[in-house]
Design an enzyme around this catalytic site. Structure first.
Site, PDB file in Angstrom:
ATOM      1  N   CYS A  40       0.837  -1.196   0.000  1.00 54.34           N
ATOM      2  CA  CYS A  40       0.000   0.000   0.000  1.00 54.34           C
ATOM      3  C   CYS A  40       0.877   1.253   0.000  1.00 54.34           C
ATOM      4  O   CYS A  40       1.994   1.252   0.522  1.00 54.34           O
ATOM      5  CB  CYS A  40      -0.913   0.013   1.224  1.00 54.34           C
ATOM      6  N   ASP A  42       0.459   3.757   1.732  1.00 55.41           N
ATOM      7  CA  ASP A  42       0.452   4.331   3.079  1.00 55.41           C
ATOM      8  C   ASP A  42       1.882   4.571   3.588  1.00 55.41           C
ATOM      9  O   ASP A  42       2.705   3.659   3.584  1.00 55.41           O
ATOM     10  CB  ASP A  42      -0.287   3.374   4.027  1.00 55.41           C
ATOM     11  N   ARG A  44       3.103   4.815   6.342  1.00 62.12           N
ATOM     12  CA  ARG A  44       3.530   4.110   7.560  1.00 62.12           C
ATOM     13  C   ARG A  44       3.935   2.666   7.299  1.00 62.12           C
ATOM     14  O   ARG A  44       4.229   1.926   8.226  1.00 62.12           O
ATOM     15  CB  ARG A  44       2.394   4.149   8.587  1.00 62.12           C
ATOM     16  N   HIS A  96      -2.171  -4.012   4.955  1.00 62.08           N
ATOM     17  CA  HIS A  96      -1.990  -3.578   6.347  1.00 62.08           C
ATOM     18  C   HIS A  96      -3.344  -3.319   6.968  1.00 62.08           C
ATOM     19  O   HIS A  96      -4.285  -2.886   6.283  1.00 62.08           O
ATOM     20  CB  HIS A  96      -1.083  -2.341   6.435  1.00 62.08           C
ATOM     21  N   CYS A  99      -6.291  -0.094   6.686  1.00 68.59           N
ATOM     22  CA  CYS A  99      -5.972   0.565   5.409  1.00 68.59           C
ATOM     23  C   CYS A  99      -7.023   1.636   5.054  1.00 68.59           C
ATOM     24  O   CYS A  99      -8.235   1.374   5.062  1.00 68.59           O
ATOM     25  CB  CYS A  99      -5.904  -0.474   4.303  1.00 68.59           C
TER      26      CYS A  99
HETATM   27 CO    CO Z   1      -3.447   1.249   2.958  1.00 66.09          CO
END
Ligand code: CO
Length: 221
Positions: A40, A42, A44, A96, A99
């Site tokens: 992803c 993302d 993090r 994750h 999400c």
């Molecule tokens: Co995500």
């Protein structure tokens, strides 16, 4: 703010060269990663860091909700290069928990272009609607779909013509489904690995019954 990034880059490059003077010369000469990571976007979930790999060791593709869409030219270009030129031995689809892409779908609200991108996730939610409706806690519902989405991407990859061709050529190639928790920094293996055409054939596309994510107790090497 931006200048700070260049300063950080200088410090990073100098630090690397100090620890290993040949580091950049070695990396510049070739990349030979064994793994393709589909994760992803993302911020993090930094692919290399999570698995403790250096640059050059992980070929990375990231998009919102870690999809492996069979019509996305960006993803398919990455996949073909990974399989035919780099000859990676493992494809890791890593989702994750929590999400944002999955949350957006389950929120039921319109967000714009991303709603189109996330349509495969919306389809999953419709497929499993009866079960999802029975989960009252929104975060738990999100997390279950995060897992299901990883499984769906693994299955989609196993049907991908580039993957099929690689297996047809006798290439050693496994596809893995993992999920990462931002809360504890640990990866969970969803135990859905596919290593051969035989594994890929005859798998049920029905929803799995239980949440299977748990931290993997890997060998300490
Ligand atoms: Co995500």
């Amino acid at each position: 703010m931006i200048a700070e990034l260049f300063d950080r880059n200088l410090r990073w490059a100098a630090g690397r060269a100090r620890v290993d003077p040949e580091y950049f010369r070695r990396l510049a000469s070739q990349q030979g990663p064994d793994y393709l990571w589909v994760g992803c976007s993302d911020s993090r979930v930094p692919a290399n860091e999570i698995v403790g790999l250096d640059p050059g060791e992980l070929f990375v593709h990231r998009n919102v909700a870690n999809l492996a869409p069979p019509q996305d030219a960006n993803f398919l270009s990455v996949l073909q290069f990974a399989l035919e030129i780099l000859k990676v031995r493992h494809i890791i689809v890593c989702g994750h928990y929590g999400c944002g892409g999955v949350r957006a779908v389950l929120s039921g609200q319109r967000h714009g272009l991303i709603d189109h991108w996330l349509q495969p996730v919306a389809c999953l939610c419709r497929r499993d609607a009866a079960e999802l409706d029975g989960i009252l806690d929104f975060d738990a519902r999100v997390n279950l779909v995060c897992e299901r989405n990883v499984l769906a991407q693994v299955e989609s990859l196993a049907d991908n013509p580039f993957v099929r061709d690689a297996w047809g050529r006798g290439q050693a190639l496994s596809i893995h489904g993992w999920i990462y928790s931002i809360q504890d920094g640990l990866l969970r293996d969803l135990e859905t690995s596919i290593e051969t055409v035989a594994d890929a054939t005859g798998r049920s596309s029905a929803a799995p019954k239980v949440m299977r994510g748990r931290p993997r107790r890997g060998r300490a090497e």
